[in-house]
Design a protein around this motif. Structure first.
Motif, mmCIF file in Angstrom:
data_model
loop_
_atom_site.group_PDB
_atom_site.id
_atom_site.type_symbol
_atom_site.label_atom_id
_atom_site.label_comp_id
_atom_site.label_asym_id
_atom_site.label_seq_id
_atom_site.Cartn_x
_atom_site.Cartn_y
_atom_site.Cartn_z
ATOM 1 N N VAL A 1 31.383 -80.209 57.486
ATOM 2 C CA VAL A 1 31.944 -81.592 56.972
ATOM 3 C C VAL A 1 31.167 -81.961 55.858
ATOM 4 O O VAL A 1 31.678 -82.344 54.515
ATOM 5 C CB VAL A 1 32.350 -82.678 57.923
ATOM 6 C CG1 VAL A 1 32.644 -84.017 57.153
ATOM 7 C CG2 VAL A 1 33.293 -82.320 58.884
ATOM 8 N N HIS A 2 29.782 -81.939 55.866
ATOM 9 C CA HIS A 2 28.903 -81.888 54.663
ATOM 10 C C HIS A 2 29.336 -81.100 53.547
ATOM 11 O O HIS A 2 29.210 -81.648 52.470
ATOM 12 C CB HIS A 2 27.527 -81.897 55.099
ATOM 13 C CG HIS A 2 26.441 -82.386 54.023
ATOM 14 N ND1 HIS A 2 25.943 -81.448 53.711
ATOM 15 C CD2 HIS A 2 26.418 -83.562 53.306
ATOM 16 C CE1 HIS A 2 25.169 -82.085 52.470
ATOM 17 N NE2 HIS A 2 25.429 -83.385 52.567
ATOM 18 N N SER B 1 33.050 -83.815 46.437
ATOM 19 C CA SER B 1 32.277 -84.915 45.606
ATOM 20 C C SER B 1 31.844 -84.532 44.260
ATOM 21 O O SER B 1 31.667 -85.268 43.161
ATOM 22 C CB SER B 1 31.282 -85.628 46.348
ATOM 23 O OG SER B 1 30.671 -86.447 45.649
ATOM 24 N N ALA B 2 31.324 -83.287 44.173
ATOM 25 C CA ALA B 2 30.573 -82.541 43.177
ATOM 26 C C ALA B 2 31.575 -82.697 41.923
ATOM 27 O O ALA B 2 30.944 -82.524 40.828
ATOM 28 C CB ALA B 2 29.879 -81.304 43.493
ATOM 29 N N GLY C 1 42.428 -87.318 45.706
ATOM 30 C CA GLY C 1 43.209 -87.666 44.584
ATOM 31 C C GLY C 1 42.283 -87.363 43.187
ATOM 32 O O GLY C 1 40.981 -87.537 43.061
ATOM 33 N N LEU C 2 42.763 -86.563 42.562
ATOM 34 C CA LEU C 2 42.185 -86.121 41.358
ATOM 35 C C LEU C 2 42.606 -86.826 40.177
ATOM 36 O O LEU C 2 43.827 -86.997 39.569
ATOM 37 C CB LEU C 2 42.766 -84.640 40.980
ATOM 38 C CG LEU C 2 42.132 -83.678 41.773
ATOM 39 C CD1 LEU C 2 42.759 -83.354 43.134
ATOM 40 C CD2 LEU C 2 42.390 -82.235 41.093
ATOM 41 N N LYS C 3 41.607 -87.262 39.240
ATOM 42 C CA LYS C 3 42.005 -87.956 38.086
ATOM 43 C C LYS C 3 42.256 -86.999 36.982
ATOM 44 O O LYS C 3 42.799 -87.389 35.885
ATOM 45 C CB LYS C 3 40.831 -88.858 37.792
ATOM 46 C CG LYS C 3 40.594 -90.172 38.695
ATOM 47 C CD LYS C 3 39.430 -91.009 38.371
ATOM 48 C CE LYS C 3 39.439 -92.257 39.184
ATOM 49 N NZ LYS C 3 38.381 -93.258 38.975
ATOM 50 N N ASP C 4 41.792 -85.831 37.077
ATOM 51 C CA ASP C 4 42.050 -84.747 36.173
ATOM 52 C C ASP C 4 42.644 -83.599 36.893
ATOM 53 O O ASP C 4 41.858 -83.010 37.648
ATOM 54 C CB ASP C 4 40.596 -84.299 35.525
ATOM 55 C CG ASP C 4 40.855 -83.176 34.486
ATOM 56 O OD1 ASP C 4 41.878 -82.699 34.323
ATOM 57 O OD2 ASP C 4 39.806 -83.062 33.671
ATOM 58 N N GLU D 1 42.079 -78.756 39.877
ATOM 59 C CA GLU D 1 42.675 -78.231 41.106
ATOM 60 C C GLU D 1 42.099 -76.755 41.390
ATOM 61 O O GLU D 1 41.547 -76.536 42.554
ATOM 62 C CB GLU D 1 44.305 -78.369 41.218
ATOM 63 C CG GLU D 1 45.010 -77.646 42.378
ATOM 64 C CD GLU D 1 46.298 -77.809 42.311
ATOM 65 O OE1 GLU D 1 47.064 -77.304 43.008
ATOM 66 O OE2 GLU D 1 46.993 -78.378 41.358
ATOM 67 N N ASP D 2 42.127 -76.145 40.310
ATOM 68 C CA ASP D 2 41.627 -74.494 40.562
ATOM 69 C C ASP D 2 40.232 -74.603 41.000
ATOM 70 O O ASP D 2 39.624 -73.936 41.570
ATOM 71 C CB ASP D 2 41.795 -73.511 39.210
ATOM 72 C CG ASP D 2 43.322 -73.542 39.096
ATOM 73 O OD1 ASP D 2 44.144 -73.386 40.269
ATOM 74 O OD2 ASP D 2 43.605 -73.122 37.880
ATOM 75 N N LYS D 3 39.455 -75.338 40.088
ATOM 76 C CA LYS D 3 37.942 -75.550 40.506
ATOM 77 C C LYS D 3 37.623 -76.072 41.878
ATOM 78 O O LYS D 3 36.989 -75.544 42.691
ATOM 79 C CB LYS D 3 37.334 -76.701 39.611
ATOM 80 C CG LYS D 3 37.218 -76.308 38.250
ATOM 81 C CD LYS D 3 36.519 -77.262 37.269
ATOM 82 C CE LYS D 3 36.714 -76.865 36.002
ATOM 83 N NZ LYS D 3 35.949 -77.850 35.023
ATOM 84 N N LEU D 4 38.582 -76.851 42.506
ATOM 85 C CA LEU D 4 38.575 -77.493 43.907
ATOM 86 C C LEU D 4 38.964 -76.062 45.029
ATOM 87 O O LEU D 4 38.036 -75.884 45.781
ATOM 88 C CB LEU D 4 39.524 -78.393 44.178
ATOM 89 C CG LEU D 4 39.511 -78.932 45.598
ATOM 90 C CD1 LEU D 4 38.112 -79.448 45.945
ATOM 91 C CD2 LEU D 4 40.544 -79.928 45.864
#
Length: 166
Positions: free
Chosen positions: A99-100, A107-108, A138-141, A145-148
């Motif tokens: 989970v960490h 978060s990064a 929730g993505l502000k940018d 999405e691909d980076k996530l």
């Protein structure tokens, strides 16, 4: 009407949700959103309530009077952000710190975890310990999405990630 986030915790028993719902209704409240769980004999609830300000103190007194209930609350406000909401399912071999790792990767990238539900289970054919998480972010940018996806797959070769967003 005031909006409050209320958390409740008690030893689980039959009728507890009905008692809470009755109290909210009796004091003119509106039950907007919730998560209710039974984990190892403990009932835990997170409730978003809208309550007339004149009845808020009475509602809290009623909820606190329920046998064995511990509660906290915070006043909230509805915030309208321009955010892209995504839902994922992740399965990996269970291990300490997972989970960490997941929350650190998210978060990064400056992404907010809005909801996360996890559970431990055994693979049906092999009995191998598996970790399963379903979460909303929730993505502000939206370009993140691909980076996530890349960051979560980088946790390990055992990670299976599905985007559940419709």
């Amino acid at each position: 009407m005031l909006r409050y986030l209320v958390t409740l915790q008690a030893t689980d028993r039959e009728g507890l949700v009905e008692q809470i719902a009755h109290a909210v209704s009796h004091h003119g409240g509106n039950w907007l959103d919730s998560e209710l769980r039974h984990i190892d004999g403990i009932f835990a609830a997170i409730l978003l309530l809208e309550v007339p300000s004149a009845h808020w103190d009475e509602l809290i007194e009623t909820l606190e009077s329920l046998e064995g209930v511990a509660l906290t609350f915070a006043k909230t406000k509805k915030v309208a952000d321009k955010v892209t909401h995504l839902s994922y399912s992740l399965v990996a071999y269970d291990r300490p710190g997972l989970v960490h790792e997941i929350s650190n990767k998210i978060s990064a990238l400056g992404i907010n975890i809005e909801h996360m539900s996890t559970r431990y289970e055994s693979a049906s054919h092999t009995g191998i310990a598996l970790f399963r998480a379903e979460f909303n972010v929730g993505l502000k940018d939206a370009s993140h999405e691909d980076k996530l996806t890349e960051a979560l797959h980088a946790i390990g070769d055992d990670v299976v990630l599905d985007n559940l967003t419709v």
